[in-house]
Design an enzyme around this catalytic site. Structure first.
Site, PDB file in Angstrom:
ATOM      1  N   ARG A  32       0.890  -1.068  -0.088  1.00  0.00           N
ATOM      2  CA  ARG A  32       0.081  -0.124  -0.163  1.00  0.00           C
ATOM      3  C   ARG A  32       0.993   1.136  -0.056  1.00  0.00           C
ATOM      4  NH1 ARG A  32       0.562  -1.563   5.516  1.00  0.00           N
ATOM      5  NH2 ARG A  32       1.848   0.004   6.501  1.00  0.00           N
TER       6      ARG A  32
ATOM      7  N   VAL B 292       2.025   5.690   5.404  1.00  0.00           N
ATOM      8  CA  VAL B 292       1.717   7.041   5.947  1.00  0.00           C
ATOM      9  C   VAL B 292       3.042   8.024   5.875  1.00  0.00           C
ATOM     10  CG1 VAL B 292       1.700   7.932   8.463  1.00  0.00           C
ATOM     11  CG2 VAL B 292       0.446   5.995   7.947  1.00  0.00           C
TER      12      VAL B 292
END
Lengths: 154, 449, 154, 449
Positions: free
Chosen positions: B292, B295
């Site tokens: 993914r 952050v």
């Protein structure tokens, strides 16, 4: 004034009347509409004005609604995201119409999501006061679909 | 290129994706829970759909409702952000099956790489250096003990399906082994629905180094150099930087190549992160691939000038990578501080109303947040409310500027982790350079009340 | 008016009713809705007005200051930035002390700026009530130096 | 290095200098007028001194009070920002005489270069290309007419002491010449106390290109490449970018060298800007040197990674330049929008209370402002309330991102120039590339009510 504006105002007046409001302001995309009406003239004679003036406390909260019709209405909301259908298929009648009496558990509509048809049932007996969404419209979670008057159904 | 994208997330990452879409001229659909109806990520979007009540499992993780929202709004693609559905292979698979592009890797990539034990075995077979440990999951206590003895104590028991420190146990002595395995299995079963665990040698003072990767559908893979995420509290990243003060150019090139090889070995697509553990001597070992955007992706954006989210979207739409490896140059130094709504001493969450939110500004400062001038921190979601990302021409300037940014940051009404970041940045060991993943736990232990 | 707007208004009315509000304003993405209703008169007669009055309104603002002495005091402020000196030189007495009566135009102190000594004079007759800054202290523009009671001087 | 610096300014530039000082570990003293007592530039400083009433001439330009403030707070240096006392040779001279470092060039440099006519003559003598024009100031109308005829009409009359369009007259026909000179002289006398004017050829559609320069006390001079400031309204810069879309690498190198030569020819020190006028064919002419840091310096910082204010401070403290020319590389593209408190159609100031101020965020966005989450725009000072500075990997990305940033920017309660910037960025001519200094005046004329 465009026809659409005229219609919008009339819609707003309807809302104002239906819910016994005294003022309604609506603004959207640069158009601002504000409508106002004198507080309910019908009930005036019953109110003891002198006492109302004497009491005078600005902090006093209003008591329960005088014209309480809408207060006890139940709103049926969509429990899922999908497309709202009033009838089981395009060529059949809607499950319910405004004014119909419904029983608890009776199917009111379908919300289609991911090709699955989800039947939405009435949570109590009552009368369908208002159908809030047009058939085949997308609806989101929690969106009001029907107004039901549970007293009428008893 | 896509015409409309549904952003299946909330908070700062939803805004981040929205910004990328706006810059690409793509319309956006926000989803939200009922308590988030007024949130900035909803207000920024062109359309929005309420997908459930406050609890994430019933809204942001609610696959039928999220996909229905995508269908009724007619989007071409879904960006999952991080967390929620970002690493859910089933979700990616359903997206694929109904013809909506999932902006990320394929469901097979997610499935393979989210099983840490399988990923480890795969990489080992391809010649990628992995931590010494068991071949696959372990069951038999006797076999286990033999492996552990061969590795040498301490060893670490890890859940195959794990992440964020759950299902992990460090074992210092042989006699603790069986019990540690059993409790890790139980925890993993409860947390992830899969109790399988495996063994690895445990390093006491390692660094966490990860490489940002991007792969297009045309066989090109590049890396954007490393991030150093050694500043962690209980396996949760707190502060990240790029480049790593522990790497020189030669090691950087070597690790970058290994990361690219690892990614190529699974024919990966879109953004991913290859995580390495590095010991004191500079030896590095593959740990896992995060499938993914992360952050901490902004520190990479700051030092390479790349917009990773836009690149993700372009690749998912079938375009080629817009950079070759030689075009990706490191310039300067970047630091990210995760600002959490939490008590800085006890780390308990501090949800509530933010009465004033005023981020820092000026040169080298970037703030990613979903807070307006005021805001609400709901107790239902992650406590991270903002990321302060700082660029400097070198590490010293980046540190000085981050301290300046933290001083300027005004968040009234709740407690935040800003004081914790100040303690880190003020610490001479951090200022000097490489520290290990245990630096912060030690620092916190010193200050604990 | 779009259905969604209508729905929004009706939702707001429901909230208004449910919580017995008299006014509700809602704004979102360029849409602003404000609805208003008269407070419900039904409960008014039951309020014991006399007690409400006796109890004293909690909203009453405090009146003008009771101890109003300082209101007519004059403040002598520094017209420049510099260093404040109460006496012309270190080994002489201060120009004035608290309690002294001064005449308009009388020198009160010196503010030194860029090696220049700037004499600060009284702007009216009066009594030095208070000296607010210690000698040799830096002062900024507009900083109060003395409080003078002009009545005492007359 | 200095221990304490007085920042002789207000607004965003005072914050900008404060930030540089904080990052260098230098204490700061703010000065302020009485209406500015609660301003952010005061709250950010370690100490603050009120130097006068609202009117700038009695406070921020009040030399005795500003210097007294420096004396009573015991600072080593004064940073003048831009405007107010930044180009006041007398102020710089008094600073020098009392042993407080003036962070900028010497008073002699200011005196020489602020006389545009003298500077022009000086540069011409040193072989720097200047606009064809008169040698020095003009007096005799007959001599004037002869020069003008030789130059060819139109010509422009400029005040030696001028700036910002004042004391300027474009003359299209010989018969207008005498009157234009007289009125320019009168205006210059009134505005600057010196009525001298000179003649130059007038170009109808030029570009404004300027080079950022830095010179240390050890004989080193570098340039940080150019800024294109062609987007002007009535000679006031509105939007700036770097690099210029009108320059290629070869022209950039050539102009950069000329700028460095010009600066070296006067043995300049500290930050300065060499302004050029460039005609449609790419021929360029020296116009003037600005002897201060400029409003638009951040676009240079974005594409070079340099902190120009810190560099100014270091040089003033006697340090060597921390870059050689070869270290200064252009990366990406930057745009600055000056956000003014003004009616976007009529350009009348719009002072008042800002009820909500929420700047944009995310990648590539920098905001320099002295506004908090709310604020007051006083009528006494410059109407610029914020600068939106945007970085992109190329001009297209910078434009898309600037539009996104303008869309996100929330300033409630007053009118601002944000809609004007949108019009500029949406314009196909601007998007395509080079436009002239008359682009905006034409655009505004089209939209004027």
């Amino acid at each position: 004034m465009a026809d659409s504006s005229r219609r919008e105002i009339e819609d707003l007046v309807e809302v104002l009347n239906r819910y016994h409001l005294t003022e309604l302001e609506f603004e959207k995309k640069g158009v601002r509409i504000r409508i106002k009406r004198d507080p309910v003239p019908a009930s005036l004679p019953q109110v003891d004005v002198s006492k109302a003036v004497e009491s005078g406390s600005p902090l006093e909260r209003p008591g329960p609604l005088h014209s309480s019709e809408p207060a006890h209405f139940l709103t049926v909301t969509s429990p899922i995201v999908g497309t709202f259908y009033r009838s089981p298929s395009p060529d059949t009648d809607p499950y319910v119409e405004e004014g119909d009496l419904v029983k608890k558990g009776q199917v009111l509509c379908i919300v289609e999501a991911m090709k699955l048809m989800n039947e939405i049932e009435a949570e109590s007996d009552g009368k369908i006061v208002k159908i809030l969404v047009e058939s085949t419209t997308p609806v989101e979670f929690g969106q009001p679909l029907y107004l039901i008057d549970p007293l009428s159904g008893s | 290129m896509f015409k409309k994208i549904l952003i299946a997330n909330r908070g700062e990452i939803a805004l981040r994706v929205n910004r990328a879409c706006r810059e690409l001229g793509i319309r956006t659909v926000a989803i939200h829970s009922d308590v988030d109806a007024q949130s900035l990520h909803v207000r920024y979007a062109d359309e929005h759909v309420c997908v459930g009540p406050a609890e994430g499992g019933l809204s942001y993780r609610n696959i039928p409702n999220v996909l229905s929202a995508a269908e009724i709004t007619g989007v071409d693609a879904i960006h999952p952000g991080y967390g929620f559905l970002a690493e859910n292979a089933h979700f990616a698979e359903v997206c694929e099956s109904i013809g909506i592009a999932f902006i990320g890797p394929t469901s097979e990539h997610i499935a393979l790489l989210s099983d840490k034990s399988k990923a480890r075995a795969h990489m080992k077979k391809r010649g990628i250096p992995v931590l010494p440990g068991s071949d696959g999951e372990i069951e038999d206590p006797k076999v286990c003990a033999a492996i552990a003895k061969k590795l040498g104590f301490p060893v670490i028991v890890k859940a195959s399906a794990g992440g964020g420190g759950r299902g992990m146990r460090v074992v210092w002595h042989e006699e603790e082994l069986t019990q540690a395995i059993e409790s890790a299995q139980l925890e993993a079963q409860t947390a992830f629905g899969h109790g399988g665990v495996y063994l690895e040698r445990f390093f006491e003072d390692p660094r966490h180094i990860e490489f940002q990767i991007m792969a297009d559908n045309h066989g090109h893979v590049v890396h954007y150099h490393e991030r150093d995420c050694s500043i962690q509290r209980r396996y949760q990243k707190v502060l990240e930087e790029s480049p790593s003060p522990a790497l020189d150019d030669s090691l950087r090139r070597k690790m970058g190549q290994v990361a690219v090889d690892a990614i190529k070995s699974v024919k990966y697509r879109n953004a991913g992160t290859v995580e390495f553990l590095m010991d004191q001597s500079g030896k590095f070992y593959f740990m896992e691939v995060n499938t993914r955007i992360q952050v901490e992706h902004p520190v990479t954006e700051m030092v390479t000038g790349v917009d990773l989210i836009k690149e993700q979207i372009r690749i998912a739409a079938g375009e080629e990578l817009s950079y070759r490896q030689k075009d990706i140059q490191l310039t300067g130094h970047a630091i990210e501080c995760r600002i959490n709504a939490e008590c800085p001493d006890r780390f308990t969450p501090s949800p509530g109303a933010i009465t004033k939110f005023c981020p820092p500004g000026g040169p080298g400062i970037r703030v990613d947040t979903a807070m307006d001038t005021t805001g609400i921190v709901h107790p239902y979601y992650d406590s991270m409310i903002a990321k302060l990302i700082v660029f400097g021409r070198d590490r010293d300037e980046a540190i000085a500027r981050t301290r300046r940014g933290l001083d300027e940051f005004v968040i009234d009404g709740i407690k935040t982790s800003i004081p914790l970041h100040r303690r880190i940045l003020d610490h001479p060991d951090f200022q000097k350079g490489p520290v290990s993943t245990r630096f912060l736990d030690r620092l916190v232990a010193l200050h604990s009340p």
